[in-house]
Write an enzyme that holds these catalytic residues in place. Structure first.
Site, short mmCIF file in Angstrom:
data_model
loop_
_atom_site.label_atom_id
_atom_site.label_comp_id
_atom_site.label_asym_id
_atom_site.label_seq_id
_atom_site.Cartn_x
_atom_site.Cartn_y
_atom_site.Cartn_z
N ASN A 9 9.15 -63.69 -54.90
CA ASN A 9 10.08 -64.49 -54.10
C ASN A 9 9.31 -65.17 -52.97
O ASN A 9 8.83 -64.51 -52.06
CB ASN A 9 11.17 -63.55 -53.55
CG ASN A 9 12.18 -64.28 -52.69
OD1 ASN A 9 11.97 -65.40 -52.25
ND2 ASN A 9 13.30 -63.63 -52.42
N HIS A 52 16.50 -70.67 -56.81
CA HIS A 52 15.59 -69.92 -55.96
C HIS A 52 15.15 -68.69 -56.75
O HIS A 52 15.96 -68.04 -57.42
CB HIS A 52 16.31 -69.52 -54.67
CG HIS A 52 15.59 -68.46 -53.93
ND1 HIS A 52 14.26 -68.57 -53.61
CD2 HIS A 52 16.00 -67.24 -53.46
CE1 HIS A 52 13.88 -67.47 -52.98
NE2 HIS A 52 14.91 -66.66 -52.88
N CYS A 102 15.93 -68.69 -47.70
CA CYS A 102 15.55 -69.08 -49.07
C CYS A 102 16.25 -70.35 -49.55
O CYS A 102 15.86 -70.93 -50.56
CB CYS A 102 15.81 -67.94 -50.03
SG CYS A 102 14.95 -66.44 -49.57
N1 COA Z 1 9.72 -48.84 -56.66
C1 COA Z 1 10.37 -47.78 -57.17
N2 COA Z 1 11.61 -47.45 -56.82
C2 COA Z 1 12.22 -48.22 -55.92
C3 COA Z 1 11.61 -49.35 -55.37
C4 COA Z 1 10.29 -49.63 -55.77
N3 COA Z 1 9.62 -50.68 -55.28
N4 COA Z 1 12.46 -49.94 -54.51
C5 COA Z 1 13.59 -49.23 -54.54
N5 COA Z 1 13.44 -48.19 -55.38
C6 COA Z 1 14.40 -47.15 -55.72
C7 COA Z 1 15.43 -46.96 -54.62
O1 COA Z 1 14.92 -46.10 -53.62
C8 COA Z 1 16.57 -46.32 -55.38
O2 COA Z 1 16.29 -44.95 -55.53
P1 COA Z 1 17.48 -43.87 -55.42
O3 COA Z 1 18.46 -44.23 -56.50
O4 COA Z 1 16.76 -42.58 -55.62
O5 COA Z 1 18.03 -44.06 -54.04
C9 COA Z 1 16.46 -46.96 -56.76
O6 COA Z 1 15.15 -47.52 -56.86
C10 COA Z 1 17.47 -48.05 -57.02
O7 COA Z 1 17.54 -48.87 -55.91
P2 COA Z 1 18.51 -50.09 -55.84
O8 COA Z 1 18.40 -50.71 -54.50
O9 COA Z 1 19.85 -49.71 -56.35
O10 COA Z 1 17.85 -51.06 -56.94
P3 COA Z 1 18.37 -52.42 -57.44
O11 COA Z 1 18.53 -52.40 -58.89
O12 COA Z 1 19.52 -52.96 -56.63
O13 COA Z 1 17.12 -53.37 -57.14
C11 COA Z 1 16.35 -55.01 -55.59
C12 COA Z 1 16.69 -53.55 -55.83
C13 COA Z 1 15.93 -55.19 -54.15
C14 COA Z 1 15.22 -55.41 -56.52
C15 COA Z 1 17.59 -55.90 -55.89
O14 COA Z 1 18.72 -55.38 -55.24
C16 COA Z 1 17.42 -57.34 -55.47
O15 COA Z 1 16.60 -58.06 -56.03
N6 COA Z 1 18.21 -57.86 -54.53
C17 COA Z 1 18.14 -59.23 -54.09
C18 COA Z 1 17.10 -59.28 -53.09
C19 COA Z 1 16.53 -60.62 -52.74
O16 COA Z 1 15.82 -61.21 -53.48
N7 COA Z 1 16.77 -61.04 -51.52
C20 COA Z 1 16.07 -62.08 -50.88
C21 COA Z 1 16.95 -63.08 -50.34
S1 COA Z 1 17.35 -64.24 -51.58
#
Ligand code: COA
Length: 331
Positions: free
Chosen positions: A284, A254, A114
């Site tokens: 993204n 980004h 990215c």
């Molecule tokens: N829909 C509903 N629930 C979902 C879900 C979805 N699409 N994806 C994950 N969940 C659930 C998980 O299973 C978890 O459930 P649990 O608590 O029962 O285990 C819960 O939501 C919370 O998950 P978590 O991973 O803690 O959520 P988060 O607030 O960290 O958000 C991301 C997850 C991926 C959106 C976030 O971490 C993120 O944006 N990270 C950066 C990722 C990125 O952009 N990377 C690319 C490289 S730059």
């Protein structure tokens, strides 16, 4: 330094097909509210199965060349940033060179995930400053939809496809790229992976469909890294140039998650209004996200000649970087 390098023209292209959160509700166990609240994304653009990524890259490149007021024949070098190349060989840069008829251009891909566009313009700047090349085309060209497991809700809601491009060349001294910084920490690389020619046992175990060469990510680790690295990179280019945040009109990060942008704003102690976001409509788009946002900013006349902007990338590798630009084009 009495020679400056800047962006002479910019363009972008998105696939027509829109995939909304409501469409995703029918595909995996997710819902619009969760996606919107946790990421800020409402919809994203997706290429048809049979369409290669380079097609949007070619359109973005043509638009950038037109807007620079030059022709493809004038391009000396094409750098494509991509982590989703259509082929491992030939490079997407060579395919775009062929398609746009940039017959005298050298061409290669850069993979900094990215952060690819920030890496790309930084490499381009060096070639122009050295006097080796006059015009360098940098294209962020991505098709994340092709490396997604559409049954994995942790990743399939986050990404989209598209391309953005810029032509770089020499500009008036004191304008264009004022400072640029790129960095990497390979020791953290396993927190976001897309397998290529090889998969380890650990890679296989992490994936829902074990042998599928799809993206896997430790979302919360990447999230924390992203906020920390982006804020550090922005501050570094400003400090190195001797400029303060008050002198900056817009920060173009980004586009990974609206909450990452809020985290960056908080860490830098700036209003969220200063952080430009297009995440709601495109998701993204990896290394295409910064030039896509920049193209929209230019088309909507949100910056003027003389405004200072900072583009900042972060992502797989792990990589990160930022570029401070004094906008050099009268819009
Ligand atoms: N829909 C509903 N629930 C979902 C879900 C979805 N699409 N994806 C994950 N969940 C659930 C998980 O299973 C978890 O459930 P649990 O608590 O029962 O285990 C819960 O939501 C919370 O998950 P978590 O991973 O803690 O959520 P988060 O607030 O960290 O958000 C991301 C997850 C991926 C959106 C976030 O971490 C993120 O944006 N990270 C950066 C990722 C990125 O952009 N990377 C690319 C490289 S730059």
């Amino acid at each position: 330094m009495n020679k400056s390098v800047g962006i002479l023209g910019i363009g972008s292209c998105l696939p027509e097909k829109v995939l909304t959160n409501f469409d995703l509700e029918k595909m995996v166990d997710t819902n619009n509210e969760w996606i919107l609240q946790r990421t800020g994304i409402s919809e994203r653009r997706i290429l048809d199965k049979e369409s290669p990524a380079y097609e949007v890259g070619v359109q973005a490149a043509k638009r950038a060349i037109d807007s620079a007021g030059i022709t493809a024949e004038d391009i000396d070098l094409i750098i494509v940033s991509t982590e989703t190349p259509d082929y491992l060989a030939p490079s997407t840069a060579c395919i775009i060179q062929r398609e746009i008829g940039a017959s005298k251009a050298a061409a290669f891909d850069v993979n900094a995930a990215c952060t690819g566009f920030v890496y790309g313009i930084t490499v381009a700047q060096q070639f122009i400053l050295s006097g080796m090349y006059r015009y360098v085309l940098v294209v962020g060209c991505e098709a994340l939809s092709k490396v997604i497991d559409w049954e994995d809700r942790n990743t399939c809601v986050l990404f989209g496809d598209g391309a953005g491009a810029a032509v770089l060349g020499t500009v008036e001294a004191g304008y264009g790229i004022l400072k640029t910084y790129i960095s990497a920490d390979g020791s953290l690389g396993q927190s976001v992976t897309i397998p290529g020619c090889h998969m380890t046992e650990a890679d296989i175990e992490k994936r829902i469909h074990e042998n599928k060469k799809v993206i896997w990510m430790d979302g919360s680790e990447v999230f924390k890294f992203a906020v920390r690295a982006a804020a550090q990179a922005v501050q570094k280019v400003l400090d190195d140039y001797g400029m303060s945040m008050d002198d900056v009109k817009l920060i173009i990060p980004h586009q990974a998650n609206i909450r990452i942008m809020q985290g960056i704003a908080k860490k830098l102690n700036v209003s969220i209004e200063k952080i430009y976001s297009i995440i709601h409509k495109y998701g993204n788009v990896s290394s295409a996200s910064i030039p896509l946002a920049l193209d929209e900013i230019v088309r909507e006349k949100k910056i003027s000649k003389g405004d200072n902007i900072v583009v900042v990338g972060f992502g797989g590798g792990l990589t990160w970087g930022a570029t401070l630009i004094k906008w050099n084009i009268e819009i």
